[in-house]
Design a protein around this motif. Structure first.
Motif, short mmCIF file in Angstrom:
data_model
loop_
_atom_site.label_atom_id
_atom_site.label_comp_id
_atom_site.label_asym_id
_atom_site.label_seq_id
_atom_site.Cartn_x
_atom_site.Cartn_y
_atom_site.Cartn_z
N LEU A 29 0.83 -1.21 0.00
CA LEU A 29 0.00 0.00 0.00
C LEU A 29 0.86 1.26 0.00
N GLY A 30 1.91 1.25 0.82
CA GLY A 30 2.77 2.42 0.88
C GLY A 30 3.47 2.70 -0.44
N MET A 31 4.00 1.65 -1.07
CA MET A 31 4.70 1.83 -2.34
C MET A 31 3.73 2.30 -3.44
N LEU A 32 2.53 1.72 -3.46
CA LEU A 32 1.56 2.12 -4.48
C LEU A 32 1.00 3.51 -4.21
N ASP A 33 0.88 3.88 -2.94
CA ASP A 33 0.46 5.24 -2.59
C ASP A 33 1.42 6.24 -3.21
N PHE A 34 2.71 6.01 -3.01
CA PHE A 34 3.73 6.88 -3.58
C PHE A 34 3.69 6.85 -5.11
N PHE A 35 3.55 5.66 -5.67
CA PHE A 35 3.57 5.52 -7.13
C PHE A 35 2.41 6.27 -7.78
N TYR A 36 1.19 6.03 -7.29
CA TYR A 36 0.03 6.62 -7.96
C TYR A 36 -0.03 8.14 -7.79
N THR A 37 0.31 8.64 -6.60
CA THR A 37 0.30 10.10 -6.44
C THR A 37 1.40 10.75 -7.27
N ALA A 38 2.57 10.09 -7.36
CA ALA A 38 3.65 10.63 -8.19
C ALA A 38 3.25 10.59 -9.67
N LEU A 39 2.63 9.48 -10.10
CA LEU A 39 2.22 9.38 -11.50
C LEU A 39 1.15 10.41 -11.84
N ALA A 40 0.23 10.66 -10.89
CA ALA A 40 -0.79 11.68 -11.10
C ALA A 40 -0.14 13.05 -11.27
N GLY A 41 0.89 13.33 -10.47
CA GLY A 41 1.60 14.60 -10.60
C GLY A 41 2.28 14.73 -11.95
N LEU A 42 2.89 13.64 -12.43
CA LEU A 42 3.56 13.68 -13.72
C LEU A 42 2.56 13.94 -14.85
N VAL A 43 1.45 13.22 -14.83
CA VAL A 43 0.44 13.41 -15.88
C VAL A 43 -0.10 14.84 -15.84
N HIS A 44 -0.31 15.37 -14.63
CA HIS A 44 -0.80 16.75 -14.53
C HIS A 44 0.22 17.74 -15.07
N ALA A 45 1.50 17.50 -14.78
CA ALA A 45 2.55 18.37 -15.31
C ALA A 45 2.56 18.36 -16.84
N PHE A 46 2.39 17.16 -17.43
CA PHE A 46 2.30 17.08 -18.89
C PHE A 46 1.10 17.89 -19.39
N GLY A 47 0.01 17.87 -18.61
CA GLY A 47 -1.17 18.64 -19.00
C GLY A 47 -0.92 20.13 -18.97
N VAL A 48 -0.20 20.60 -17.94
CA VAL A 48 0.08 22.03 -17.82
C VAL A 48 0.93 22.53 -18.99
N VAL A 49 2.05 21.86 -19.24
CA VAL A 49 2.91 22.33 -20.32
C VAL A 49 2.28 22.06 -21.69
N GLY A 50 1.52 20.96 -21.79
CA GLY A 50 0.88 20.64 -23.05
C GLY A 50 -0.16 21.65 -23.46
N ALA A 51 -0.80 22.28 -22.47
CA ALA A 51 -1.80 23.30 -22.77
C ALA A 51 -1.20 24.48 -23.52
N ASP A 52 0.10 24.68 -23.38
CA ASP A 52 0.78 25.77 -24.10
C ASP A 52 1.63 25.25 -25.26
N GLY A 53 1.34 24.03 -25.69
CA GLY A 53 1.95 23.53 -26.90
C GLY A 53 3.25 22.75 -26.73
N VAL A 54 3.67 22.47 -25.49
CA VAL A 54 4.89 21.70 -25.27
C VAL A 54 4.49 20.23 -25.14
N SER A 55 5.07 19.37 -25.96
CA SER A 55 4.71 17.96 -25.91
C SER A 55 5.28 17.29 -24.67
N ALA A 56 4.68 16.16 -24.30
CA ALA A 56 5.18 15.41 -23.14
C ALA A 56 6.62 14.97 -23.38
N ALA A 57 6.93 14.54 -24.61
CA ALA A 57 8.30 14.10 -24.91
C ALA A 57 9.30 15.25 -24.77
N GLU A 58 8.91 16.45 -25.18
CA GLU A 58 9.80 17.61 -25.05
C GLU A 58 10.06 17.95 -23.59
#
Length: 314
Positions: free
Chosen positions: A196-225
């Motif tokens: 549970l502890g490892m997955l707690d860290f994993f899922y919240t970290a992954l959610a943060g990464l996806v959200h970060a891709f959303g923020v920069v992607g909204a201004d035209g920066v691709s996830a790969a960039e």
């Protein structure tokens, strides 16, 4: 129409008292979803005689073609091997299968060890451990920490807790799933707790990464960039994690270098920018709520680790 007679109870073969050679120890696997199939496949690849059972018998066809033996009931699967592995969706299903495998008035489990690799909570692990203890069954609870393609490879990683004697006897066989097989201790709920502890860290970290891709992607920066810059954060995390763990264990949260008031202001900037771009901010607002409550309790000058005080008293 008369009821069908009860099928004869299969005899339970004797099991030698000495530990099996892990290279050829027979193993039974009950439950052949994606993960159970991967476990049975790894055992076959390692050279073990494998007996399999699944409520939908056709799920075993591929494994039988590779050399596994199909059991026609949970009890028959248990009778076939000294090491019995259960891996299903949750403990409610596992408990039903174990009940079906336990024939009243027989020594179904004599000489057998049960390893439960079903994911659930520590509380459910302890309940099943209690059932095993009442039936005199050596019991290990486990948590598989990798996806199915990684099972049986050098990166396979499974946590275990429960009977030390059972792990000593069967640990070598269990390493067919991967060499990373830490035994966490005798308390049966530990593997599920770490999971549970490892997955707690994993899922919240992954959610943060996806959200970060959303923020920069909204201004035209691709996830790969953006990815190389996200990896900069990944690179500094080990030191941050070590410092946070030490602060939480010590109950002291020095914030001379980076205090919570400053962190909360930075989070607010991200919330504002994300809202402007029409993005969901539910996760960020939850984080901001925690930091604001910690500041209200007097932790504004402390480090981010001080939010543990709010999390513990939610």
């Amino acid at each position: 129409m008369p009821a069908a007679p009860n099928p004869p109870v299969p005899p339970v073969p004797s099991v030698p008292s000495h530990p099996f050679d892990p290279a050829d120890a027979p193993v039974s696997v009950l439950g052949l979803g994606a993960m159970g199939t991967a476990l049975a496949g790894a055992l076959l690849a390692a050279g073990h005689p494998v007996t399999v059972w699944n409520r939908s018998a056709a799920r075993a066809d591929g494994l039988v073609a590779r050399g596994a033996r199909r059991a026609d009931s949970p009890a028959a699967a248990v009778a076939a091997s000294p090491l019995v592995i259960v891996c299903v969706t949750d403990y409610a299903i596992a408990d039903t299968i174990l009940a079906d495998a336990t024939i009243p008035g027989t020594d179904t489990w004599a000489g057998r060890t049960l390893v439960n690799l079903t994911s659930d909570t520590p509380e459910r692990s302890r309940e099943t451990a209690g059932w095993a203890a009442r039936h005199g069954i050596p019991y290990l609870d486990g948590a598989i920490m990798v996806p199915t393609p990684v099972v049986g490879t050098a990166n396979g990683f499974v946590l275990y807790s429960g009977s030390p004697a059972a792990f000593d006897e069967h640990g070598a066989t269990l390493r067919a799933f991967g060499p990373n097989a830490p035994f966490l201790g005798e308390e049966h709920g530990l593997a599920a707790l770490y999971d549970l502890g490892m997955l707690d860290f994993f899922y919240t970290a992954l959610a943060g990464l996806v959200h970060a891709f959303g923020v920069v992607g909204a201004d035209g920066v691709s996830a790969a960039e953006f990815l190389p810059f996200a990896n900069v954060i990944f690179g500094i995390l080990p030191d941050i994690m070590a410092g946070t763990a030490a602060a939480i264990d010590a109950g002291a949260y020095p914030g001379e270098q980076d205090n919570l008031t400053m962190e909360a202001a930075g989070i607010e900037h991200i919330v504002t920018a994300a809202k402007t771009r029409g993005l969901d901010v539910g996760v960020l607002e939850a984080i901001k709520s925690v930091t604001d409550r910690a500041i209200a309790r007097g932790h504004g000058g402390d480090s981010f680790a001080s939010t543990i005080e709010v999390i513990r008293s939610a």
